[in-house]
Design an enzyme around this catalytic site. Structure first.
Site, PDB file in Angstrom:
ATOM      1  NE  ARG A 115      -0.501  -0.079   4.961  1.00  0.00           N
ATOM      2  CZ  ARG A 115      -1.090  -0.150   6.153  1.00  0.00           C
ATOM      3  NH1 ARG A 115      -2.401  -0.060   6.253  1.00  0.00           N
ATOM      4  NH2 ARG A 115      -0.376  -0.306   7.245  1.00  0.00           N
ATOM      5  CG  ASN A 153      -4.408   4.801   7.263  1.00  0.00           C
ATOM      6  OD1 ASN A 153      -5.210   5.012   8.170  1.00  0.00           O
ATOM      7  ND2 ASN A 153      -3.454   3.889   7.348  1.00  0.00           N
ATOM      8  CD  GLU A 154      -0.466   4.338  10.619  1.00  0.00           C
ATOM      9  OE1 GLU A 154       0.264   3.610   9.939  1.00  0.00           O
ATOM     10  OE2 GLU A 154      -0.688   4.138  11.827  1.00  0.00           O
ATOM     11  CD  GLU A 312      -4.958   2.706  12.487  1.00  0.00           C
ATOM     12  OE1 GLU A 312      -3.938   2.005  12.658  1.00  0.00           O
ATOM     13  OE2 GLU A 312      -5.271   3.165  11.388  1.00  0.00           O
ATOM     14  CD1 TRP A 320       1.810  -4.361  12.220  1.00  0.00           C
ATOM     15  CD2 TRP A 320       3.677  -3.796  13.326  1.00  0.00           C
ATOM     16  NE1 TRP A 320       1.459  -3.458  13.216  1.00  0.00           N
ATOM     17  CE2 TRP A 320       2.579  -3.095  13.901  1.00  0.00           C
ATOM     18  CE3 TRP A 320       4.940  -3.591  13.858  1.00  0.00           C
ATOM     19  CZ2 TRP A 320       2.717  -2.223  14.973  1.00  0.00           C
ATOM     20  CZ3 TRP A 320       5.088  -2.727  14.933  1.00  0.00           C
ATOM     21  CH2 TRP A 320       3.982  -2.049  15.469  1.00  0.00           C
ATOM     22  CD  GLU A 360      -3.124  -4.412   8.227  1.00  0.00           C
ATOM     23  OE1 GLU A 360      -4.311  -4.110   7.995  1.00  0.00           O
ATOM     24  OE2 GLU A 360      -2.228  -3.582   8.435  1.00  0.00           O
ATOM     25  CG  PHE A 362      -2.206 -14.413  10.973  1.00  0.00           C
ATOM     26  CD1 PHE A 362      -3.202 -15.321  11.325  1.00  0.00           C
ATOM     27  CD2 PHE A 362      -1.396 -14.713   9.897  1.00  0.00           C
ATOM     28  CE1 PHE A 362      -3.381 -16.504  10.618  1.00  0.00           C
ATOM     29  CE2 PHE A 362      -1.566 -15.893   9.178  1.00  0.00           C
ATOM     30  CZ  PHE A 362      -2.564 -16.795   9.542  1.00  0.00           C
ATOM     31  CG  HIS A 363      -3.462  -6.294  13.224  1.00  0.00           C
ATOM     32  ND1 HIS A 363      -4.348  -5.804  14.159  1.00  0.00           N
ATOM     33  CD2 HIS A 363      -2.407  -5.455  13.217  1.00  0.00           C
ATOM     34  CE1 HIS A 363      -3.834  -4.694  14.695  1.00  0.00           C
ATOM     35  NE2 HIS A 363      -2.659  -4.460  14.141  1.00  0.00           N
TER      36      HIS A 363
HETATM   37  C1  GAL Z   1      -1.566   1.037  11.081  1.00  0.00           C
HETATM   38  C2  GAL Z   1      -2.414   1.294   9.874  1.00  0.00           C
HETATM   39  C3  GAL Z   1      -3.597   0.351   9.807  1.00  0.00           C
HETATM   40  C4  GAL Z   1      -3.144  -1.051  10.073  1.00  0.00           C
HETATM   41  C5  GAL Z   1      -2.427  -1.107  11.397  1.00  0.00           C
HETATM   42  C6  GAL Z   1      -1.964  -2.496  11.787  1.00  0.00           C
HETATM   43  O1  GAL Z   1      -0.282   1.546  10.944  1.00  0.00           O
HETATM   44  O2  GAL Z   1      -2.892   2.615   9.855  1.00  0.00           O
HETATM   45  O3  GAL Z   1      -4.192   0.463   8.533  1.00  0.00           O
HETATM   46  O4  GAL Z   1      -2.296  -1.449   9.055  1.00  0.00           O
HETATM   47  O5  GAL Z   1      -1.299  -0.290  11.344  1.00  0.00           O
HETATM   48  O6  GAL Z   1      -1.224  -2.468  12.983  1.00  0.00           O
END
Ligand code: GAL
Length: 681
Positions: A115, A153-154, A312, A320, A360, A362-363
């Site tokens: 991304r 985003n970020e 978030e 990660w 993601e 497994f997040h």
């Molecule tokens: C952030 C991001 C989210 C998601 C998240 C996972 O940095 O804005 O979209 O990827 O991390 O930890």
């Protein structure tokens, strides 16, 4: 930034998550809204990564699904922070315009497949992304469900610096704006060195991979440019959506983690209507709760004390880190409450429902793969219930009598290559000073050197390598008015152009501190130095000539045996202290406690070791957050009504292990620190 701005139509402390319904079918959406209500979710960030689901082919839009989701959320009473969906370009765009892909320093193309694969300066990118943002704003900007805008985003999280040709062209324009003539640039960059004189702005490239180290001011300006480019992009997106949604506040999720120097976030204050940040802890960091506190205090500093949004954080494990450890119940509860304690009036997770596919998968999420019969869901619901008990905390403020200065430009300057010691890391010393005070429950404001520092009793200035004479004047005025100022090694060395201020270090702060350093003597790893009070230092020492200060400690070993290690100069009703080494943590804590006691500063609410206390205040009440990070119940000398349970505590309270109290007590039992103002101009 308008400090009065806040998402529309929310009450109390908001609770929610990123919501990505494009990954699910309509029957799941209905279930989602039902479950959101069950968990007391009142706001979701929507559509952040939905570009390819909204515009599957250029100019062909599929709004129906988003129409339906927004209506469903609205009917369920869930407010929406709507994304501009620009965070990840769809494959058709990068296929049509492969030149929008960014380049890294080594000239490698950052391909699609992840991304943020776009060059933020590329005209084709801007055109396509602004067209999408405009359509979204036109369609939904006046929808009653919309509480706020969540732009992109970020920003800069993956591509903090782009070295592409598009970036080169934009860099040249930016340099022309900054310097007007190429001669001025040559002067600032000291380009006579190594035959680097430019005769035209068109000759200046991004500092790409070179045979050896590149010009430090070139590097510094490229960091400034890259940060400013992202900010301008954010401002452009903001302008686009604002035109179609009068009165809807705008934000983006900034990433002020202590590992990231990508953006000079203090410059974003006027671009956003309210501050929102993302924060992720590193499971392997035993002091992650202190790092969290520092970042939360930075968010409050960016917001100039106004409420801010935790846009978030992770409900449990991320995907990660090398090993993605789930959060304990305590980490999860205390992590959320610590942000609220430090001024967040909204706490949101990434993400609502755990993805089945994609990077993601497994997040963790509020609704995990296992469904509602899971620890994750029970915890998410329970936390929602607890957050609801904190309604009256909303809008109350945290105040502090200690400020620590944070400056991204100084960070960049401190860590440029070819410096006296690559072991000197900007954030390391800042974090060490902050941690020492965290352990004592002394509340700290994070401030930029250009902010108003007049009312602080203690001002800490770690490793401010690059500084402006105006900062010396601000610090001198604060000391004159009674503050204790502590400046630490490798500060005040270079001016805003990155040029060393001659005549002995630290040129910018020489007069303020009453010292003159004629030689740095950085230390090799594992080479400590002793001091005559028994404390130990590492990393740095230097040869100080005292011109107008008293010597409080001297080195008793190392390269500057007998030389000054800690000095103090009286300035008006206060003083300017200088520390010439990286003290070991316990010694640093002792020094800072001493400084605080000289300044008459103590913990707002003292507590046993490992128990964090923070006080939020409004006109009528104080809310004392007591967060027990230890494995045993702890007793604190504070009473009040615990908002989390409704229990009334007398003069002291017991807080269970890895648990928290939020005690409301009437205003006025403890002395209120003064309210901060930002320096104008
Ligand atoms: C952030 C991001 C989210 C998601 C998240 C996972 O940095 O804005 O979209 O990827 O991390 O930890």
């Amino acid at each position: 930034m308008s400090t009065a701005s806040w998402p529309l139509g929310v009450h109390g402390i908001s609770y929610g998550a990123d919501y990505n319904p494009e990954q699910w079918t309509p029957d799941v959406w209905r279930d989602d809204v039902r479950l959101m209500r069950e968990a007391n979710v009142d706001v979701v960030a929507l559509g952040v990564f939905a570009w390819s689901s909204l515009e599957p082919r250029r100019g062909e839009y599929t709004w129906e699904w988003l129409d339906e989701v927004i209506d469903l959320l609205h009917d369920g009473g869930i407010r929406v922070a709507l994304g501009t969906a620009t965070a990840s370009p769809p494959p058709w765009l990068t296929t049509q315009h492969p030149d929008i892909l960014p380049l890294d320093r080594e000239g490698r193309t950052l391909s699609p497949g992840g991304r943020q694969a776009y060059s933020v300066t590329h005209p084709a990118w801007r055109e396509a992304a602004l067209a999408l943002a405009t359509r979204i704003a036109q369609r939904y900007g006046r929808h009653p469900a919309i509480a706020a805008w969540h732009l992109d985003n970020e920003m800069a999280a993956h591509v903090s610096r782009d070295y592409s040709d598009a970036a080169a062209a934009a860099f040249q324009v930016w340099l022309r704006e900054r310097y007007a003539t190429v001669e001025t640039l040559n002067e600032a960059w000291a380009t006579t060195f190594w035959s680097q004189r430019y005769s035209d702005f068109a000759e200046v490239l991004p500092p790409r991979l070179a045979p050896t180290v590149t010009n430090p001011t070139h590097e510094l300006d490229f960091r400034r440019f890259s940060s400013e480019t992202w900010r301008r992009w954010c401002a452009e997106l903001a302008q686009t959506v604002r035109e179609h949604s009068q009165g809807v506040p705008i934000t983006t999720n900034l990433v002020p983690m202590t590992g990231s120097d990508a953006l000079d976030l203090f410059r974003w204050r006027d671009t956003l209507d309210f501050v929102a940040i993302d924060h992720y802890t590193i499971a392997a960091d035993p002091d992650r709760h202190i790092e969290l506190a520092l970042v939360a205090d930075l968010a409050r500093g960016l917001a100039l004390g106004a409420p801010w949004m935790l846009a978030e954080h992770a409900p449990s494990a991320v995907n990660w880190q090398p090993v993605n450890v789930p959060k304990s119940a305590g980490d999860s509860l205390l992590g959320t409450l610590a942000h609220v304690a430090r001024g967040a009036d909204a706490a949101m997770f990434f993400q609502w429902r755990q993805s089945l596919g994609g990077v993601e998968r497994f997040h963790s999420a509020m609704v995990p793969h296992a469904g509602t019969n899971s620890v994750g869901w029970r915890r998410a619901r329970e936390l929602g219930g607890l957050i609801e008990t904190l309604d009256e905390v909303r809008g109350s403020r945290v105040t502090a009598r200690v400020a620590i200065l944070w400056d991204y430009e100084a960070w960049w300057a401190c860590e440029l290559p070819s410096s006296p010691s690559s072991e000197v890391r900007y954030i390391d010393h800042l974090r060490a000073l902050y941690s020492a005070l965290w352990r004592q429950n002394v509340t700290v404001d994070v401030r930029h050197p250009s902010d108003d520092l007049a009312d602080y009793a203690v001002v800490l200035v770690p490793t401010l390598t690059l500084a402006d004479p105006a900062t010396a004047a601000t610090l001198s005025a604060a000391a004159g008015a009674g503050a204790q100022i502590l400046v630490t090694y490798f500060s005040g060395i270079v001016d805003l152009d990155g040029r060393v201020v001659p005549g002995g270090y630290p040129g910018i702060f020489r007069d303020l501190l009453g010292i003159r350093v004629d030689e740095f003597a950085p230390l090799l790893a594992g080479e400590p130095v002793g001091m005559d009070d028994g404390s130990a230092g590492r990393l740095w020492s230097e040869r100080i000539e005292v011109t107008d200060a008293e010597v409080l400690r001297r080195f008793t070993s190392g390269p500057v045996l007998g030389g000054a290690a800690l000095t103090r100069r009286s300035v008006g009703r206060g003083a300017a202290w200088y520390l010439a080494t990286r003290l070991d943590d316990d010694d640093l804590e002792r020094l800072l406690l001493h400084l605080c006691s000289v300044a008459g500063v103590a913990a707002d609410q003292p507590a046993p070791s490992g128990v964090e206390t923070i006080v939020r205040r409004d006109a009528d009440a104080e809310f004392v957050f007591v967060l027990n990070h230890t494995d045993a119940p702890q007793s604190v000398e504070v009473g009040g009504t615990d908002l989390l349970t409704g229990n009334v505590h007398g003069e002291s309270s017991i807080v269970p292990a890895h648990h928290a109290l939020v005690l409301r007590r009437p205003r006025g039992r403890s002395q209120e620190p003064p309210v901060r103002r930002r320096r104008d101009g």
